[in-house]
Design an enzyme around this catalytic site. Sequence first.
Site, PDB file in Angstrom:
ATOM      1  N   HIS A  65       0.834  -1.194   0.000  1.00 28.28           N
ATOM      2  CA  HIS A  65       0.000   0.000   0.000  1.00 28.28           C
ATOM      3  C   HIS A  65       0.876   1.255   0.000  1.00 28.28           C
ATOM      4  CE1 HIS A  65      -2.729   2.895   2.276  1.00 28.28           C
ATOM      5  NE2 HIS A  65      -3.462   2.558   1.229  1.00 28.28           N
ATOM      6  N   GLU A  73       1.268  -0.711  -5.063  1.00 29.11           N
ATOM      7  CA  GLU A  73       0.109   0.151  -5.300  1.00 29.11           C
ATOM      8  C   GLU A  73       0.509   1.617  -5.446  1.00 29.11           C
ATOM      9  OE1 GLU A  73      -1.987   1.999  -2.387  1.00 29.11           O
ATOM     10  OE2 GLU A  73      -3.879   2.107  -3.474  1.00 29.11           O
ATOM     11  N   ASP A 110      -1.150   5.212  -6.020  1.00 30.17           N
ATOM     12  CA  ASP A 110      -2.282   6.107  -6.280  1.00 30.17           C
ATOM     13  C   ASP A 110      -1.797   7.109  -7.319  1.00 30.17           C
ATOM     14  OD1 ASP A 110      -3.897   4.997  -4.208  1.00 30.17           O
ATOM     15  OD2 ASP A 110      -2.752   6.147  -2.745  1.00 30.17           O
ATOM     16  N   HIS A 165      -0.895  10.155  -3.359  1.00 28.91           N
ATOM     17  CA  HIS A 165      -2.235   9.885  -2.824  1.00 28.91           C
ATOM     18  C   HIS A 165      -3.109  11.133  -2.827  1.00 28.91           C
ATOM     19  CE1 HIS A 165      -5.282   9.644   0.396  1.00 28.91           C
ATOM     20  NE2 HIS A 165      -5.387   8.383   0.026  1.00 28.91           N
ATOM     21  N   GLU A 210      -4.327   3.264  -8.768  1.00 30.55           N
ATOM     22  CA  GLU A 210      -5.658   3.779  -8.400  1.00 30.55           C
ATOM     23  C   GLU A 210      -5.879   5.121  -9.079  1.00 30.55           C
ATOM     24  OE1 GLU A 210      -6.605   4.292  -4.209  1.00 30.55           O
ATOM     25  OE2 GLU A 210      -8.301   5.584  -4.750  1.00 30.55           O
TER      26      GLU A 210
HETATM   27  O1  G3P Z   1      -6.779   1.723  -2.719  1.00 27.55           O
HETATM   28  C1  G3P Z   1      -6.987   1.023  -1.559  1.00 27.55           C
HETATM   29  C2  G3P Z   1      -6.712   1.949  -0.445  1.00 27.55           C
HETATM   30  O2  G3P Z   1      -5.474   2.496  -0.720  1.00 27.55           O
HETATM   31  C3  G3P Z   1      -7.749   3.011  -0.394  1.00 27.55           C
HETATM   32  O3  G3P Z   1      -7.376   4.002   0.463  1.00 27.55           O
HETATM   33  O4  G3P Z   1      -7.030   6.381   0.651  1.00 27.55           O
HETATM   34  O5  G3P Z   1      -5.120   4.830   0.880  1.00 27.55           O
HETATM   35  O6  G3P Z   1      -6.104   5.261  -1.337  1.00 27.55           O
HETATM   36  P1  G3P Z   1      -6.358   5.166   0.131  1.00 27.55           P
HETATM   37 CA    CA Z   2      -5.140   3.676  -2.818  1.00 24.60          CA
END
Ligand code: G3P
Ligand code: CA
Length: 351
Positions: A37, A64, A66, A79, A165
């Site tokens: 994450h 991951e 964003d 993010h 994302e």
């Molecule tokens: O994308 C899954 C998780 O990361 C969602 O929360 O706010 O960390 O992008 P966020």
């Molecule tokens: Ca995310």
Amino acid sequence: MFRSLVTGAALAVTLASPTFAATYNTLSGEAPLIIAHRGASGYLPEHTLAAYELAIQMGADIVEPDLQTTADGVLVAMHDSTLTRTTNVEDLFEPRNGGYLVSDFTLEEIKSLTVEPASSTASTEYPGYTPSMSDPFKVPTFQEVMDLVNAHNSSTGDVIGIYPEAKVPSAETMNRQILTEMKANGFTEASDNSFVQTFSAVGAKELADIQDELDMDNQIAVLGYVMLTDDGFGVYDYPTGTINLLSDLALFADGVGVYLGYDLSPEFIAAAHELGLAVHGWTFNQSDYDSAFDTQSYWIAAGMDGLFTNYSLLTREVVDSLTSPVPLPAGLPLLLGGLGAFAFLRRRKAA
Ligand code: G3P
Ligand code: CA
């Protein structure tokens, strides 16, 4: 409760087969995916090449990023829609349009910034890790993240996936750009271990449609909050304030990425699996092994298919602890029992 489910999972591991292969309640039957994450964000500044590289070294299956878009139209790993929380932008630039939106700064300007640790446990170094890149803590472009993953996969034969994302959920421009760049970099099939995610069912459907148009088949995940309704389980859709039933999401999505709260339960995971939807939970943020084991092994036993974790190393250790072959002391009674029965049958046959 946690421990009894874990014991059940451990038993499944013990008795599954003579080769002691672990079994899982995941949709695929394979071990759950460890999704880094924002990279290894519990250890290093989030969304940096160093954080992604360290996560891969720690055993993450997927990284991951964003994504936000710069003023000159470049996708960058970030993010927030603003630069303030994670970078030193306020030391270097005056506010623009009253703030520090990513979309108000060019890539060149953003590249002059340094990403700083935002998590209380993150630092600019991690014991035993030396970044392979000269600028490990700059804001990376999406292209640079894919380059890092592709270089690793090419040199090792691993199939580390990416899980971008779209942070502007139903912006057709962003969705198309993400998919076009993924295609150009070889992330096109479900077997590439990659997903595309967004906090909007409309946006996710749009991603699915664009994939069809581009002849791509990455897995699509809808993000949201689990709700149990009179009509069954659904996912609360933040942009519209509505609840989408799993049966509707299953028409175009491959999985759901859900917050670890509200009505999330083993029953939700079972219901999603019935419809062919994988379930990925966020965010596993336990920074010590015992708490990580207690929480994560519970959801793994319940069949969770992927864990968004800030601590890739701890999650790898938890998953491996449930996967390990049965140690000899535990297997010895079974072995001795089997040998005893064999000897008894031979004696009877001889008599
Ligand atoms: O994308 C899954 C998780 O990361 C969602 O929360 O706010 O960390 O992008 P966020
Ligand atoms: Ca995310």
